[in-house]
Structure formats: structure tokens, C-alpha cells
Design a protein around this motif. Sequence first.
Motif, PDB file in Angstrom:
ATOM      1  N   GLY A  35     -11.258   2.588  -6.573  1.00  0.00           N
ATOM      2  CA  GLY A  35      -9.827   2.695  -6.834  1.00  0.00           C
ATOM      3  C   GLY A  35      -9.261   1.485  -7.544  1.00  0.00           C
ATOM      4  O   GLY A  35      -9.995   0.631  -8.050  1.00  0.00           O
ATOM      5  N   PRO A  36      -7.941   1.413  -7.596  1.00  0.00           N
ATOM      6  CA  PRO A  36      -7.294   0.314  -8.322  1.00  0.00           C
ATOM      7  C   PRO A  36      -7.504  -1.025  -7.619  1.00  0.00           C
ATOM      8  O   PRO A  36      -7.671  -1.073  -6.395  1.00  0.00           O
ATOM      9  CB  PRO A  36      -5.818   0.714  -8.318  1.00  0.00           C
ATOM     10  CG  PRO A  36      -5.663   1.645  -7.172  1.00  0.00           C
ATOM     11  CD  PRO A  36      -6.975   2.341  -7.015  1.00  0.00           C
ATOM     12  N   PRO A  37      -7.512  -2.123  -8.382  1.00  0.00           N
ATOM     13  CA  PRO A  37      -7.709  -3.446  -7.774  1.00  0.00           C
ATOM     14  C   PRO A  37      -6.542  -3.825  -6.868  1.00  0.00           C
ATOM     15  O   PRO A  37      -5.385  -3.552  -7.176  1.00  0.00           O
ATOM     16  CB  PRO A  37      -7.810  -4.390  -8.978  1.00  0.00           C
ATOM     17  CG  PRO A  37      -7.214  -3.658 -10.117  1.00  0.00           C
ATOM     18  CD  PRO A  37      -7.353  -2.188  -9.826  1.00  0.00           C
TER      19      PRO A  37
ATOM     20  N   VAL B  83       0.842  -1.203   0.000  1.00  0.00           N
ATOM     21  CA  VAL B  83       0.000   0.000   0.000  1.00  0.00           C
ATOM     22  C   VAL B  83       0.876   1.250   0.000  1.00  0.00           C
ATOM     23  O   VAL B  83       0.625   2.193  -0.760  1.00  0.00           O
ATOM     24  CB  VAL B  83      -0.967  -0.003   1.204  1.00  0.00           C
ATOM     25  CG1 VAL B  83      -1.709   1.315   1.305  1.00  0.00           C
ATOM     26  CG2 VAL B  83      -1.952  -1.148   1.097  1.00  0.00           C
ATOM     27  N   LYS B  84       1.910   1.253   0.839  1.00  0.00           N
ATOM     28  CA  LYS B  84       2.793   2.418   0.929  1.00  0.00           C
ATOM     29  C   LYS B  84       3.434   2.727  -0.427  1.00  0.00           C
ATOM     30  O   LYS B  84       3.430   3.872  -0.883  1.00  0.00           O
ATOM     31  CB  LYS B  84       3.882   2.163   1.971  1.00  0.00           C
ATOM     32  CG  LYS B  84       4.877   3.278   2.083  1.00  0.00           C
ATOM     33  CD  LYS B  84       5.984   2.935   3.056  1.00  0.00           C
ATOM     34  CE  LYS B  84       7.065   4.001   3.026  1.00  0.00           C
ATOM     35  NZ  LYS B  84       8.222   3.631   3.812  1.00  0.00           N
ATOM     36  N   HIS B  85       3.979   1.709  -1.078  1.00  0.00           N
ATOM     37  CA  HIS B  85       4.659   1.938  -2.353  1.00  0.00           C
ATOM     38  C   HIS B  85       3.682   2.205  -3.498  1.00  0.00           C
ATOM     39  O   HIS B  85       3.977   2.978  -4.405  1.00  0.00           O
ATOM     40  CB  HIS B  85       5.588   0.770  -2.677  1.00  0.00           C
ATOM     41  CG  HIS B  85       6.756   0.718  -1.756  1.00  0.00           C
ATOM     42  ND1 HIS B  85       6.873  -0.222  -0.762  1.00  0.00           N
ATOM     43  CD2 HIS B  85       7.841   1.531  -1.639  1.00  0.00           C
ATOM     44  CE1 HIS B  85       7.997  -0.003  -0.090  1.00  0.00           C
ATOM     45  NE2 HIS B  85       8.598   1.059  -0.593  1.00  0.00           N
TER      46      HIS B  85
ATOM     47  N   TRP C 121     -10.362   3.802  -0.281  1.00  0.00           N
ATOM     48  CA  TRP C 121     -10.898   3.308  -1.555  1.00  0.00           C
ATOM     49  C   TRP C 121     -11.111   1.806  -1.514  1.00  0.00           C
ATOM     50  O   TRP C 121     -12.098   1.305  -2.016  1.00  0.00           O
ATOM     51  CB  TRP C 121      -9.965   3.673  -2.699  1.00  0.00           C
ATOM     52  CG  TRP C 121     -10.026   5.112  -3.117  1.00  0.00           C
ATOM     53  CD1 TRP C 121     -10.892   6.073  -2.687  1.00  0.00           C
ATOM     54  CD2 TRP C 121      -9.185   5.741  -4.071  1.00  0.00           C
ATOM     55  NE1 TRP C 121     -10.627   7.264  -3.305  1.00  0.00           N
ATOM     56  CE2 TRP C 121      -9.584   7.083  -4.170  1.00  0.00           C
ATOM     57  CE3 TRP C 121      -8.130   5.302  -4.846  1.00  0.00           C
ATOM     58  CZ2 TRP C 121      -8.961   7.984  -5.022  1.00  0.00           C
ATOM     59  CZ3 TRP C 121      -7.511   6.195  -5.691  1.00  0.00           C
ATOM     60  CH2 TRP C 121      -7.930   7.528  -5.781  1.00  0.00           C
ATOM     61  N   ARG C 122     -10.166   1.077  -0.922  1.00  0.00           N
ATOM     62  CA  ARG C 122     -10.304  -0.380  -0.838  1.00  0.00           C
ATOM     63  C   ARG C 122     -11.537  -0.746  -0.014  1.00  0.00           C
ATOM     64  O   ARG C 122     -12.315  -1.612  -0.384  1.00  0.00           O
ATOM     65  CB  ARG C 122      -9.044  -0.993  -0.240  1.00  0.00           C
ATOM     66  CG  ARG C 122      -9.131  -2.492  -0.111  1.00  0.00           C
ATOM     67  CD  ARG C 122      -7.804  -3.066   0.369  1.00  0.00           C
ATOM     68  NE  ARG C 122      -7.958  -4.419   0.874  1.00  0.00           N
ATOM     69  CZ  ARG C 122      -8.048  -5.498   0.119  1.00  0.00           C
ATOM     70  NH1 ARG C 122      -7.997  -5.393  -1.185  1.00  0.00           N
ATOM     71  NH2 ARG C 122      -8.189  -6.693   0.661  1.00  0.00           N
TER      72      ARG C 122
ATOM     73  N   PRO D  95      -1.341   6.661   1.567  1.00  0.00           N
ATOM     74  CA  PRO D  95      -1.783   5.297   1.856  1.00  0.00           C
ATOM     75  C   PRO D  95      -3.208   5.275   2.423  1.00  0.00           C
ATOM     76  O   PRO D  95      -3.984   4.369   2.122  1.00  0.00           O
ATOM     77  CB  PRO D  95      -0.773   4.798   2.899  1.00  0.00           C
ATOM     78  CG  PRO D  95       0.452   5.607   2.639  1.00  0.00           C
ATOM     79  CD  PRO D  95      -0.053   6.957   2.202  1.00  0.00           C
ATOM     80  N   HIS D  96      -3.556   6.293   3.203  1.00  0.00           N
ATOM     81  CA  HIS D  96      -4.911   6.360   3.764  1.00  0.00           C
ATOM     82  C   HIS D  96      -5.961   6.373   2.654  1.00  0.00           C
ATOM     83  O   HIS D  96      -6.997   5.703   2.762  1.00  0.00           O
ATOM     84  CB  HIS D  96      -5.049   7.599   4.662  1.00  0.00           C
ATOM     85  CG  HIS D  96      -6.422   7.766   5.216  1.00  0.00           C
ATOM     86  ND1 HIS D  96      -6.916   6.988   6.224  1.00  0.00           N
ATOM     87  CD2 HIS D  96      -7.411   8.630   4.873  1.00  0.00           C
ATOM     88  CE1 HIS D  96      -8.161   7.345   6.484  1.00  0.00           C
ATOM     89  NE2 HIS D  96      -8.483   8.349   5.688  1.00  0.00           N
ATOM     90  N   THR D  97      -5.710   7.140   1.597  1.00  0.00           N
ATOM     91  CA  THR D  97      -6.652   7.190   0.472  1.00  0.00           C
ATOM     92  C   THR D  97      -6.844   5.802  -0.116  1.00  0.00           C
ATOM     93  O   THR D  97      -7.982   5.386  -0.385  1.00  0.00           O
ATOM     94  CB  THR D  97      -6.153   8.169  -0.608  1.00  0.00           C
ATOM     95  OG1 THR D  97      -6.093   9.484  -0.043  1.00  0.00           O
ATOM     96  CG2 THR D  97      -7.058   8.171  -1.824  1.00  0.00           C
TER      97      THR D  97
END
Length: 101
Positions: A47-49, A24-26, A41-42, A35-37
Motif C-alpha cells: 500500500g501507500p507509504p 489512518v482514518k482520514h 497493508w502497513r 482504516p483496517h485495510t
Amino acid sequence: MSADSSPTPPVSLPAPQASSFLTVKHAAEYLGLSPHTLYVWRHRRQGPPSFRMGARGRVMYRRKALDTWIREQERADSRSNPALSPLAAPLRHKTGRVADA
């Protein structure tokens, strides 16, 4: 900007993260988000898969999926997709309503 300065280099990832999987961080660094966003989203299934990997169930992202998601965002945005721009649509005139006699 001075003539001898070079553009900002892309995000450099540590050797273990140079693979096709990002934490998540990277992934957040790669996308320019927090990372919070990504966590929000998850949780909202936006957001992205992403997926969980390993015994600890770490949330991971595939770099290829992030690139695909970015392209989808660009295509869905009228500012980067001329076909969706309201300025490209032909002008429509309001038609007057004819009252019944």
C-alpha cells in the motif's frame, strides 16, 4: 439523478487535517478504503507509504504520497494503461511442432 442535484463533494477534512499529513482514518476516507485495510497493508509492507509521527507514534500519510501511489496503481493496471492491455498486443499464432524424421 435529478437535474438540480450536484455531484458528491470530495471528502471534507477537519481543519487540523487539512494539512499535508493525514491520519489512518482520514487517509482511508481519502482513498475510499477502510482504516483496517490500511493497517493490514502497513503490516504487510504494502500500500501507500506511511510513517510514525510524534511522541505517541501515530501512523500518518502524506497526501502527496497518497496521490503518487494512486497514479502508480493506475499505471500498473492494464485497464487504465493501454500500453499494458493484452488486447493491444499483436496476435500471435501458435506454431506447429515439426516432428523429427
